[in-house]
Design an enzyme around this catalytic site. Structure first.
Site, PDB file in Angstrom:
ATOM      1  N   ASP A  48       0.848  -1.200   0.000  1.00  0.00           N
ATOM      2  CA  ASP A  48       0.000   0.000   0.000  1.00  0.00           C
ATOM      3  C   ASP A  48       0.883   1.248   0.000  1.00  0.00           C
ATOM      4  OD1 ASP A  48      -1.953   1.911   0.421  1.00  0.00           O
ATOM      5  OD2 ASP A  48      -2.096   1.520   2.576  1.00  0.00           O
ATOM      6  N   ASP A  52      -4.055   3.917   2.825  1.00  0.00           N
ATOM      7  CA  ASP A  52      -5.491   3.657   3.048  1.00  0.00           C
ATOM      8  C   ASP A  52      -5.744   2.213   3.472  1.00  0.00           C
ATOM      9  OD1 ASP A  52      -5.128   2.269   0.720  1.00  0.00           O
ATOM     10  OD2 ASP A  52      -6.695   3.296  -0.427  1.00  0.00           O
ATOM     11  N   ASP A  56      -1.931  -1.158  -3.663  1.00  0.00           N
ATOM     12  CA  ASP A  56      -2.238  -0.423  -4.891  1.00  0.00           C
ATOM     13  C   ASP A  56      -1.114  -0.575  -5.914  1.00  0.00           C
ATOM     14  OD1 ASP A  56      -0.277   1.346  -3.899  1.00  0.00           O
ATOM     15  OD2 ASP A  56      -1.812   2.424  -2.754  1.00  0.00           O
ATOM     16  N   ASP A 125      -5.508 -10.116 -15.629  1.00  0.00           N
ATOM     17  CA  ASP A 125      -6.573 -11.073 -15.342  1.00  0.00           C
ATOM     18  C   ASP A 125      -7.769 -10.722 -16.227  1.00  0.00           C
ATOM     19  OD1 ASP A 125      -8.150 -13.002 -13.904  1.00  0.00           O
ATOM     20  OD2 ASP A 125      -6.869 -12.613 -12.166  1.00  0.00           O
ATOM     21  N   ASP A 233     -10.067 -15.976 -16.232  1.00  0.00           N
ATOM     22  CA  ASP A 233     -10.888 -16.420 -15.105  1.00  0.00           C
ATOM     23  C   ASP A 233     -11.989 -17.387 -15.574  1.00  0.00           C
ATOM     24  OD1 ASP A 233     -11.418 -15.619 -12.177  1.00  0.00           O
ATOM     25  OD2 ASP A 233     -13.413 -15.399 -13.060  1.00  0.00           O
ATOM     26  N   GLU A 298      -8.088 -20.435 -16.493  1.00  0.00           N
ATOM     27  CA  GLU A 298      -8.492 -21.066 -15.241  1.00  0.00           C
ATOM     28  C   GLU A 298      -9.680 -21.964 -15.570  1.00  0.00           C
ATOM     29  OE1 GLU A 298     -10.065 -20.042 -10.742  1.00  0.00           O
ATOM     30  OE2 GLU A 298     -10.966 -19.126 -12.506  1.00  0.00           O
ATOM     31  N   HIS A 371      -4.863 -16.925  -4.973  1.00  0.00           N
ATOM     32  CA  HIS A 371      -5.710 -16.145  -4.063  1.00  0.00           C
ATOM     33  C   HIS A 371      -6.972 -16.893  -3.637  1.00  0.00           C
ATOM     34  CE1 HIS A 371      -7.306 -15.751  -8.034  1.00  0.00           C
ATOM     35  NE2 HIS A 371      -8.425 -15.237  -7.555  1.00  0.00           N
ATOM     36  N   ASP A 372      -7.198 -18.084  -4.191  1.00  0.00           N
ATOM     37  CA  ASP A 372      -8.383 -18.866  -3.840  1.00  0.00           C
ATOM     38  C   ASP A 372      -8.054 -20.069  -2.964  1.00  0.00           C
ATOM     39  OD1 ASP A 372     -10.016 -17.231  -5.426  1.00  0.00           O
ATOM     40  OD2 ASP A 372      -9.729 -18.496  -7.198  1.00  0.00           O
TER      41      ASP A 372
HETATM   42  C1  NOJ Z   1     -12.131 -17.466  -9.998  1.00  0.00           C
HETATM   43  C2  NOJ Z   1     -11.336 -16.462  -9.248  1.00  0.00           C
HETATM   44  O1  NOJ Z   1     -10.025 -16.931  -9.097  1.00  0.00           O
HETATM   45  C3  NOJ Z   1     -12.040 -16.215  -7.942  1.00  0.00           C
HETATM   46  O2  NOJ Z   1     -11.272 -15.455  -7.057  1.00  0.00           O
HETATM   47  C4  NOJ Z   1     -13.346 -15.538  -8.255  1.00  0.00           C
HETATM   48  O3  NOJ Z   1     -14.078 -15.385  -7.068  1.00  0.00           O
HETATM   49  C5  NOJ Z   1     -14.156 -16.345  -9.253  1.00  0.00           C
HETATM   50  N1  NOJ Z   1     -13.398 -16.875 -10.332  1.00  0.00           N
HETATM   51  C6  NOJ Z   1     -15.216 -15.477  -9.852  1.00  0.00           C
HETATM   52  O4  NOJ Z   1     -14.616 -14.536 -10.706  1.00  0.00           O
END
Ligand code: NOJ
Length: 606
Positions: A48, A52, A56, A125, A233, A298, A371-372
């Site tokens: 950051d 905030d 960023d 992305d 995605d 993905e 990130h998932d």
């Molecule tokens: C896959 C992404 O990696 C995830 O973070 C997102 O919530 C879903 N697709 C919906 O875009």
């Protein structure tokens, strides 16, 4: 959006290529991304610059030297587009602008240029299965059943014989990926729209050629800004079996899921027009520009056969896909939030199957974290006593498979899971929706918290710890989500200063890939597939072989090389990379004893 597919690239639009070009001339037949390592930045949690509490783009730019030292070739930038942030930017309201929380387009151009100066390309992305419900396309589409954009999304009336709005009136019983129905009633017109994710993420109708045309134009617009490609995605959800060209098809209910909703997956995953859409995109977007780009889809639920087709260079669709089979190996009967212990032979067998399946045709994308997903060192390593060794060993086995490795921010530091102990700490809508459903599903609070602590996406979304200053140097303000405990010692500054750190191990793995063609090209063979602690395999070309042996346990592990099928060949004396400063070596009888979580990569001539 208007432009022409045959637009000429403006100066500076080619991706930054110095290092890539060098390698390209070394191996003309090999695409540059075969030797590349990709690093994923989740901007909200990276760095950051303005206090905030939200990371960023200027923050990313200020940390590029960390990535240059690591040696990565590409940054995959999770979404920075304008967004109401229902799903942290995966709900886009304007594809050609940067969200003010992250900065400006000028900031992004500056990042692209500064990354290029370090030989790093930026992969954006691409989130085009759905938009935000605040995108102007959707606003228009929902404004009236006669809207010219009505057909840009999936609108359906209530189920025959029901009244819109009553329980069970949804056009199908499908549940969304984020709990609840996948259909949302829009009062204005009395029809439902499809949202496979949150209700603020309506699904685009790819059957409509205008939708596709807009998306391709947008992608060309980004390529002209000088990016190096796209991560796409949930791209294998764009062709849905809901009836082509606006003609309603059969809307079949799905089999019940653990949460009582139906599983509509078979109706919208890897649909009949997937190959056609991807090939059209390739032709309309990538063929319109000089240079080669990295494209990675993905693709949840993708089968090996489909992946082979998507990544077969002859089909000109995408370069590689993220498969998810290995990510499901620790899901229990209640799904991912009900995890069970990993059985190592299953994981080895899964990755080996993908190695074999894409050996002749296609290419693998290799990943543990994103990130998932939870942090790999907590998930399948040991984030206590053996944090450093287990993080290194997990990195070694992954990076020594054949394919393009992806490193998720903080993975190179051996960051553990977030360690959240109360529901109030969670921010992710998937976790929060699941928690809101817990009572209905009869899940007790302790069980819920255990499931979230193991599997919540927030595990990977806590801020990157840069140093030992307050809030780990991530922000001078209040971070938008709690820090992972332990950052006073587990941080980038400390890791860079320590040659024995996880960071330097990743750096060595990247270096090895760049220097040694066996890592890129070598044929893969899994050894001792049933062994429950040992992960061993070879990578072999015409003149060299790598032998990878890794102890995936906290116990010492001894075995004879002959036991795992390695009783001949040149001695294993040269160590290419190892988890410990003094690597263990086979004794005169060919017996090797590995310390807890130790891994060694030997190299020999063949
Ligand atoms: C896959 C992404 O990696 C995830 O973070 C997102 O919530 C879903 N697709 C919906 O875009």
């Amino acid at each position: 959006m208007t432009d022409t597919a045959d637009a000429v690239a403006v100066p500076g639009s080619e991706p930054p290529v110095t290092r890539r070009e060098r390698r390209r001339s070394e191996a003309a037949a090999r695409p540059w991304w075969h030797t590349a390592v990709v690093y994923q930045v989740y901007p909200r949690s990276f760095s950051d610059s303005d206090g905030d509490g939200i990371g960023d783009i200027p923050g990313i730019t200020s940390r590029l030297d960390h990535l240059a030292e690591l040696g990565v070739d590409v940054i995959w930038l999770s979404p920075v587009y304008r967004s109401p942030h229902d799903d942290n930017g995966y709900d886009i309201s304007d594809y050609t602008d940067v969200d003010p929380a992250f900065g400006t387009l000028a900031d992004l151009d500056h990042l692209i240029a500064e990354a290029a100066a370090r030989d790093i390309g930026i992969v954006m992305d691409l989130v085009v299965n759905h938009t935000s419900d605040e995108h102007e396309w959707f606003r228009d589409s929902r404004s009236s059943a006669d809207s010219a954009k009505r057909d840009w999304y999936w609108w359906r009336p209530a189920r025959p014989g029901t009244t819109a709005g009553e329980p069970g009136a949804e056009p199908t019983n499908w549940g969304s990926f984020f709990s609840g129905s996948a259909w949302q009633l829009d009062e204005a017109t009395g029809e439902y729209y499809l949202h496979l994710f949150s209700r603020k993420q309506p699904d685009l109708n790819w059957e409509n050629p205008e939708v596709r045309g807009e998306i391709y134009a947008m992608m060309r617009w980004w390529l002209r800004r000088g990016i190096a490609g796209f991560r796409m995605d949930v791209i294998n959800l764009i062709s849905k079996r809901l009836g082509a060209d606006g003609v309603p098809g059969s809307l079949a209910d799905g089999a019940p899921r653990a949460d009582g909703w139906g599983n509509g997956f078979p109706q919208y995953v890897d649909g009949p027009r997937m190959d056609a859409f991807l090939a059209e995109m390739h032709q309309q977007v990538f063929d319109a520009f000089p240079g080669t780009y990295l494209t990675v889809g993905e693709t949840p639920g993708v089968t090996l056969e489909q992946a082979r087709s998507y990544t077969d260079p002859a089909n000109r669709e995408v370069d590689m896909v993220f498969q998810f089979e290995h990510m499901g190996l620790d899901s229990g009967v209640g799904g991912k939030f009900d995890p069970k212990p990993l059985h190592l032979p299953d994981l080895k067998a899964n990755l080996a199957r993908w190695q074999d399946g894409l050996a002749e045709t296609g290419w693998n994308a290799l990943y543990w974290d994103n990130h998932d997903q939870p942090r790999i060192v907590s998930r399948w390593g040991d984030d206590g006593e053996h944090r450093v060794a287990s993080a290194k060993t997990l990195a070694t086995v992954l990076h020594l498979h054949r394919g393009t490795p992806y490193v998720y921010q903080g993975e190179e530091l051996g960051m553990p899971n977030a360690g959240f102990t109360s529901l109030a700490q969670y921010r992710d809508l998937e976790s929060l929706n699941y928690a809101a459903d817990a009572d209905r599903l009869g899940i007790e609070e302790a069980t819920l918290l255990r499931g979230l602590a193991a599997q919540s996406r927030d595990n990977a979304r806590t801020p990157v710890p840069w140093d030992a200053s307050p809030n780990a140097g991530f922000t001078t303000g209040e971070p938008w989500i709690d820090m992972t405990p332990g950052w006073e010692t587990v941080n980038a500054q400390a890791a860079r200063a320590d040659q024995g750190s996880v960071f330097h191990h990743y750096r060595r793995l990247v270096e090895l890939r760049h220097a040694d063609p066996v890592v890129v090209d070598g044929a893969f063979e899994l050894l001792a597939p049933d062994h429950e602690q040992l992960w061993a395999f070879t990578r072999t070309t015409a003149d060299a072989q790598l032998v990878v042996v890794a102890n995936l346990s906290g116990e010492e592990l001894g075995f004879a090389m002959a036991e795992i099928g390695l009783d001949g060949g040149a001695p294993l004396s040269e160590v290419a990379v190892a988890s410990h400063a003094e690597a263990s070596r086979p004794d005169g009888e060919g017996r090797l004893v590995l310390r807890p979580w130790e891994s060694v990569v030997f190299r020999r001539a063949v």
